[in-house]
Motif scaffolding. Structure first.
Motif, PDB file in Angstrom:
ATOM      1  N   TYR A  27      -1.609   2.206 -14.427  1.00 20.78           N
ATOM      2  CA  TYR A  27      -2.330   2.066 -15.825  1.00 20.78           C
ATOM      3  C   TYR A  27      -2.449   0.464 -15.981  1.00 20.78           C
ATOM      4  O   TYR A  27      -2.046  -0.550 -15.295  1.00 20.78           O
ATOM      5  N   GLY A  28      -3.717   0.144 -16.903  1.00 18.93           N
ATOM      6  CA  GLY A  28      -4.177  -1.052 -16.982  1.00 18.93           C
ATOM      7  C   GLY A  28      -4.865  -1.220 -18.312  1.00 18.93           C
ATOM      8  O   GLY A  28      -5.375  -0.431 -18.721  1.00 18.93           O
ATOM      9  N   PHE A  29      -5.220  -2.512 -18.742  1.00 21.29           N
ATOM     10  CA  PHE A  29      -6.047  -2.895 -19.788  1.00 21.29           C
ATOM     11  C   PHE A  29      -7.357  -3.613 -19.565  1.00 21.29           C
ATOM     12  O   PHE A  29      -7.203  -4.162 -18.036  1.00 21.29           O
ATOM     13  N   SER A  30      -8.697  -3.114 -19.965  1.00 23.36           N
ATOM     14  CA  SER A  30      -9.647  -3.866 -19.699  1.00 23.36           C
ATOM     15  C   SER A  30     -10.500  -4.031 -20.769  1.00 23.36           C
ATOM     16  O   SER A  30     -10.596  -3.124 -21.791  1.00 23.36           O
ATOM     17  N   LYS A  31     -11.201  -5.419 -21.046  1.00 23.01           N
ATOM     18  CA  LYS A  31     -11.989  -5.757 -22.161  1.00 23.01           C
ATOM     19  C   LYS A  31     -13.380  -5.746 -21.781  1.00 23.01           C
ATOM     20  O   LYS A  31     -14.413  -6.378 -22.309  1.00 23.01           O
ATOM     21  N   ALA A  32     -13.598  -5.381 -20.398  1.00 19.87           N
ATOM     22  CA  ALA A  32     -15.088  -5.403 -19.790  1.00 19.87           C
ATOM     23  C   ALA A  32     -15.978  -4.576 -20.465  1.00 19.87           C
ATOM     24  O   ALA A  32     -15.594  -3.619 -20.906  1.00 19.87           O
ATOM     25  N   ASP A  33     -17.200  -4.939 -20.277  1.00 25.76           N
ATOM     26  CA  ASP A  33     -18.185  -3.878 -20.759  1.00 25.76           C
ATOM     27  C   ASP A  33     -18.125  -2.563 -19.945  1.00 25.76           C
ATOM     28  O   ASP A  33     -18.582  -1.649 -20.415  1.00 25.76           O
ATOM     29  N   ASP A  34     -18.091  -2.708 -18.685  1.00 20.87           N
ATOM     30  CA  ASP A  34     -17.699  -1.607 -17.919  1.00 20.87           C
ATOM     31  C   ASP A  34     -16.246  -1.455 -17.426  1.00 20.87           C
ATOM     32  O   ASP A  34     -15.961  -2.165 -16.538  1.00 20.87           O
ATOM     33  N   PRO A  35     -15.216  -0.815 -18.321  1.00 19.28           N
ATOM     34  CA  PRO A  35     -13.951  -0.913 -17.969  1.00 19.28           C
ATOM     35  C   PRO A  35     -13.467  -0.426 -16.868  1.00 19.28           C
ATOM     36  O   PRO A  35     -12.343  -0.922 -15.769  1.00 19.28           O
ATOM     37  N   GLU A  36     -13.956   0.646 -16.332  1.00 18.97           N
ATOM     38  CA  GLU A  36     -13.741   1.291 -15.269  1.00 18.97           C
ATOM     39  C   GLU A  36     -13.957   0.554 -13.932  1.00 18.97           C
ATOM     40  O   GLU A  36     -13.210   0.329 -12.833  1.00 18.97           O
ATOM     41  N   PHE A  37     -15.122   0.050 -13.747  1.00 15.22           N
ATOM     42  CA  PHE A  37     -15.615  -0.751 -12.681  1.00 15.22           C
ATOM     43  C   PHE A  37     -14.524  -2.016 -12.791  1.00 15.22           C
ATOM     44  O   PHE A  37     -14.321  -2.369 -11.570  1.00 15.22           O
ATOM     45  N   ASP A  38     -14.326  -2.829 -13.665  1.00 18.19           N
ATOM     46  CA  ASP A  38     -13.555  -3.802 -13.740  1.00 18.19           C
ATOM     47  C   ASP A  38     -11.895  -3.545 -13.197  1.00 18.19           C
ATOM     48  O   ASP A  38     -11.610  -4.280 -12.517  1.00 18.19           O
ATOM     49  N   PHE A  39     -11.536  -2.529 -13.587  1.00 18.07           N
ATOM     50  CA  PHE A  39     -10.337  -2.254 -13.300  1.00 18.07           C
ATOM     51  C   PHE A  39     -10.118  -1.702 -11.958  1.00 18.07           C
ATOM     52  O   PHE A  39      -9.337  -2.205 -10.818  1.00 18.07           O
ATOM     53  N   HIS A  40     -11.337  -0.963 -11.321  1.00 19.05           N
ATOM     54  CA  HIS A  40     -11.358  -0.458 -10.043  1.00 19.05           C
ATOM     55  C   HIS A  40     -11.281  -1.926  -9.100  1.00 19.05           C
ATOM     56  O   HIS A  40     -10.597  -1.698  -8.029  1.00 19.05           O
ATOM     57  N   GLU A  41     -12.119  -2.732  -9.295  1.00 17.63           N
ATOM     58  CA  GLU A  41     -12.295  -3.870  -8.467  1.00 17.63           C
ATOM     59  C   GLU A  41     -11.045  -4.627  -8.378  1.00 17.63           C
ATOM     60  O   GLU A  41     -10.546  -5.208  -7.490  1.00 17.63           O
ATOM     61  N   ARG A  42     -10.275  -4.786  -9.539  1.00 20.07           N
ATOM     62  CA  ARG A  42      -8.937  -5.304  -9.590  1.00 20.07           C
ATOM     63  C   ARG A  42      -7.973  -4.705  -8.674  1.00 20.07           C
ATOM     64  O   ARG A  42      -7.117  -5.467  -7.978  1.00 20.07           O
ATOM     65  N   ILE A  43      -8.169  -3.291  -8.674  1.00 21.80           N
ATOM     66  CA  ILE A  43      -7.168  -2.505  -7.667  1.00 21.80           C
ATOM     67  C   ILE A  43      -7.639  -2.846  -6.345  1.00 21.80           C
ATOM     68  O   ILE A  43      -6.787  -3.094  -5.551  1.00 21.80           O
ATOM     69  N   ARG A  44      -8.873  -2.753  -6.136  1.00 15.12           N
ATOM     70  CA  ARG A  44      -9.319  -2.826  -4.599  1.00 15.12           C
ATOM     71  C   ARG A  44      -8.888  -4.337  -4.296  1.00 15.12           C
ATOM     72  O   ARG A  44      -8.320  -4.411  -2.893  1.00 15.12           O
ATOM     73  N   ILE A  45      -9.248  -5.310  -4.906  1.00 17.82           N
ATOM     74  CA  ILE A  45      -9.052  -6.854  -4.445  1.00 17.82           C
ATOM     75  C   ILE A  45      -7.445  -7.044  -4.253  1.00 17.82           C
ATOM     76  O   ILE A  45      -7.070  -7.633  -3.288  1.00 17.82           O
ATOM     77  N   THR A  46      -6.821  -6.678  -5.339  1.00 17.99           N
ATOM     78  CA  THR A  46      -5.292  -6.901  -5.123  1.00 17.99           C
ATOM     79  C   THR A  46      -4.554  -6.084  -3.783  1.00 17.99           C
ATOM     80  O   THR A  46      -3.696  -6.640  -3.119  1.00 17.99           O
ATOM     81  N   LEU A  47      -5.340  -5.111  -3.453  1.00 18.52           N
ATOM     82  CA  LEU A  47      -4.616  -4.153  -2.307  1.00 18.52           C
ATOM     83  C   LEU A  47      -5.477  -4.637  -1.200  1.00 18.52           C
ATOM     84  O   LEU A  47      -4.719  -4.576   0.129  1.00 18.52           O
ATOM     85  N   ARG A  48      -6.530  -5.525  -1.224  1.00 16.53           N
ATOM     86  CA  ARG A  48      -7.230  -6.153  -0.018  1.00 16.53           C
ATOM     87  C   ARG A  48      -7.969  -4.925   0.685  1.00 16.53           C
ATOM     88  O   ARG A  48      -7.749  -5.132   1.988  1.00 16.53           O
ATOM     89  N   GLU A  49      -8.123  -3.934   0.110  1.00 16.57           N
ATOM     90  CA  GLU A  49      -9.276  -3.171   0.559  1.00 16.57           C
ATOM     91  C   GLU A  49     -10.555  -3.038   0.412  1.00 16.57           C
ATOM     92  O   GLU A  49     -11.011  -3.487  -0.617  1.00 16.57           O
ATOM     93  N   VAL A  50     -11.431  -2.588   1.322  1.00 13.64           N
ATOM     94  CA  VAL A  50     -12.956  -2.792   1.231  1.00 13.64           C
ATOM     95  C   VAL A  50     -13.562  -1.805   0.414  1.00 13.64           C
ATOM     96  O   VAL A  50     -14.275  -2.031  -0.482  1.00 13.64           O
ATOM     97  N   GLU A  51     -12.667  -0.814   0.334  1.00 11.89           N
ATOM     98  CA  GLU A  51     -12.958   0.581  -0.241  1.00 11.89           C
ATOM     99  C   GLU A  51     -11.793   1.170  -0.705  1.00 11.89           C
ATOM    100  O   GLU A  51     -10.977   1.559   0.304  1.00 11.89           O
ATOM    101  N   VAL A  52     -11.634   1.724  -2.108  1.00 13.31           N
ATOM    102  CA  VAL A  52     -10.294   2.474  -2.563  1.00 13.31           C
ATOM    103  C   VAL A  52     -11.203   3.557  -3.450  1.00 13.31           C
ATOM    104  O   VAL A  52     -12.210   3.169  -4.379  1.00 13.31           O
ATOM    105  N   ASP A  53     -11.033   4.982  -3.094  1.00 19.36           N
ATOM    106  CA  ASP A  53     -11.644   6.173  -3.794  1.00 19.36           C
ATOM    107  C   ASP A  53     -10.441   6.087  -4.757  1.00 19.36           C
ATOM    108  O   ASP A  53      -9.434   6.782  -4.901  1.00 19.36           O
ATOM    109  N   VAL A  54     -11.088   5.971  -6.120  1.00 17.79           N
ATOM    110  CA  VAL A  54     -10.295   5.846  -7.291  1.00 17.79           C
ATOM    111  C   VAL A  54     -10.857   6.904  -8.429  1.00 17.79           C
ATOM    112  O   VAL A  54     -12.055   7.016  -8.531  1.00 17.79           O
ATOM    113  N   GLU A  55      -9.785   7.792  -9.003  1.00 18.97           N
ATOM    114  CA  GLU A  55     -10.121   8.571 -10.027  1.00 18.97           C
ATOM    115  C   GLU A  55      -9.740   7.626 -11.455  1.00 18.97           C
ATOM    116  O   GLU A  55      -8.512   7.701 -11.620  1.00 18.97           O
ATOM    117  N   MET A  56     -10.792   7.452 -12.185  1.00 13.63           N
ATOM    118  CA  MET A  56     -10.636   6.618 -13.359  1.00 13.63           C
ATOM    119  C   MET A  56     -10.472   7.510 -14.528  1.00 13.63           C
ATOM    120  O   MET A  56     -11.417   8.145 -14.815  1.00 13.63           O
TER     121      MET A  56
END
Length: 275
Positions: free
Chosen positions: A219-248
């Motif tokens: 779970y997470g919070f986002s104030k971004a214009d596109d909250p799903e993309f923002d949260f997805h990117e934070r997950i991917r970057i933290t995991l250091r993965e090129v791609e993560v298939d996420v259901e948001m």
């Protein structure tokens, strides 16, 4: 001035979140709430500060009624004793918790990284084989132990009291790792940052034996214009993965322009924790 009539109910407690313009009339507002909702409501409180503590507690001012902040909540047929002075509880997430555990099966083994007093842990324990539950707050753990016994589910729950990263490392370094099928990370302000504990977590294990990688619910919070993309990117970057298939999915709007989200994905099997 419009007098607020909506409030969160936690057992016998009415939890207000008054705006600045209401504060001069807070005692009067509380008395009206108390008088209109007796005998169900016996205490009226107002949040006087945001949640800052690592234990997720909030400062509450008792405005009317009984001074005790210890109460019992009934949620989805289960009973939870909580002390709002020392632990966190949000009744508005009841339906989200029900949605989450409804996706679990009798074959699942659940790891609840930030369990609090146990609303997800205990609900899941009614369904799944086993729950490993952890929280940093010792008061939350005390109430989790009570609530496990209260609901007669203590035999299906193993309880830990430590930092979330340490808990993840401990569990996934043990023989329990290969049995875990679901990981819940319900700490919206910080949970995504703890995903770094999963980097390369299976890299030194029996590689051929890692057949079913666990599903992560973070779970997470986002104030971004596109909250799903923002949260997805934070997950991917933290995991250091090129791609993560996420259901948001969007859980609820917690403030103007601020969404609470739940991301669900299968943990990638990274080989190198430093990749």
């Amino acid at each position: 001035m419009i007098v607020p009539s909506a409030f969160e109910t936690v057992g016998h407690i009415a939890h207000l979140n008054l705006r600045d313009e209401h504060l001069p009339y807070k005692k009067l507002i509380a008395k009206v709430v108390l008088d209109k909702n007796k005998p169900k409501i016996r205490t009226v409180v107002n949040k006087i500060d945001a949640i800052h503590s690592d234990y997720r507690t909030m400062q509450l001012e008792v405005l009317a009624g009984n001074k005790s902040l210890v109460t019992t909540v009934v949620e989805n047929g289960l009973k939870f004793t909580v002390d709002l002075a020392t632990v966190y509880w949000n009744s508005r997430l009841a339906m989200e918790r029900l949605r989450l555990v409804s996706g679990f099966t009798h074959d699942d083994v659940v790891c609840d990284v930030f369990c609090g007093v146990g609303p997800i842990t205990i609900s899941a324990a009614k369904i799944v084989k086993r729950v490993y539950a952890n929280d940093l707050n010792p008061s939350a753990i005390e109430y989790l132990e009570r609530n496990s016994v209260l609901n007669r589910l203590e035999r299906k729950i193993k309880i830990f009291n430590m930092d979330g990263r340490r808990f993840i490392s401990l569990i996934f370094a043990s023989e329990k790792a290969l049995s875990i099928t679901q990981v819940v990370m319900n700490l919206p302000n910080d949970a995504a940052e703890y995903l770094d504990a999963f980097r390369g977590i299976y890299s030194n294990k029996m590689r051929g034996d890692v057949r079913n990688l666990p599903t992560i619910h973070v779970y997470g919070f986002s104030k971004a214009d596109d909250p799903e993309f923002d949260f997805h990117e934070r997950i991917r970057i933290t995991l250091r993965e090129v791609e993560v298939d996420v259901e948001m999915r969007r859980v609820r709007l917690v403030a103007p322009g601020k969404w609470m989200l739940c991301a669900k994905f299968t943990l990638p099997q990274s080989r190198n924790p430093n990749a």
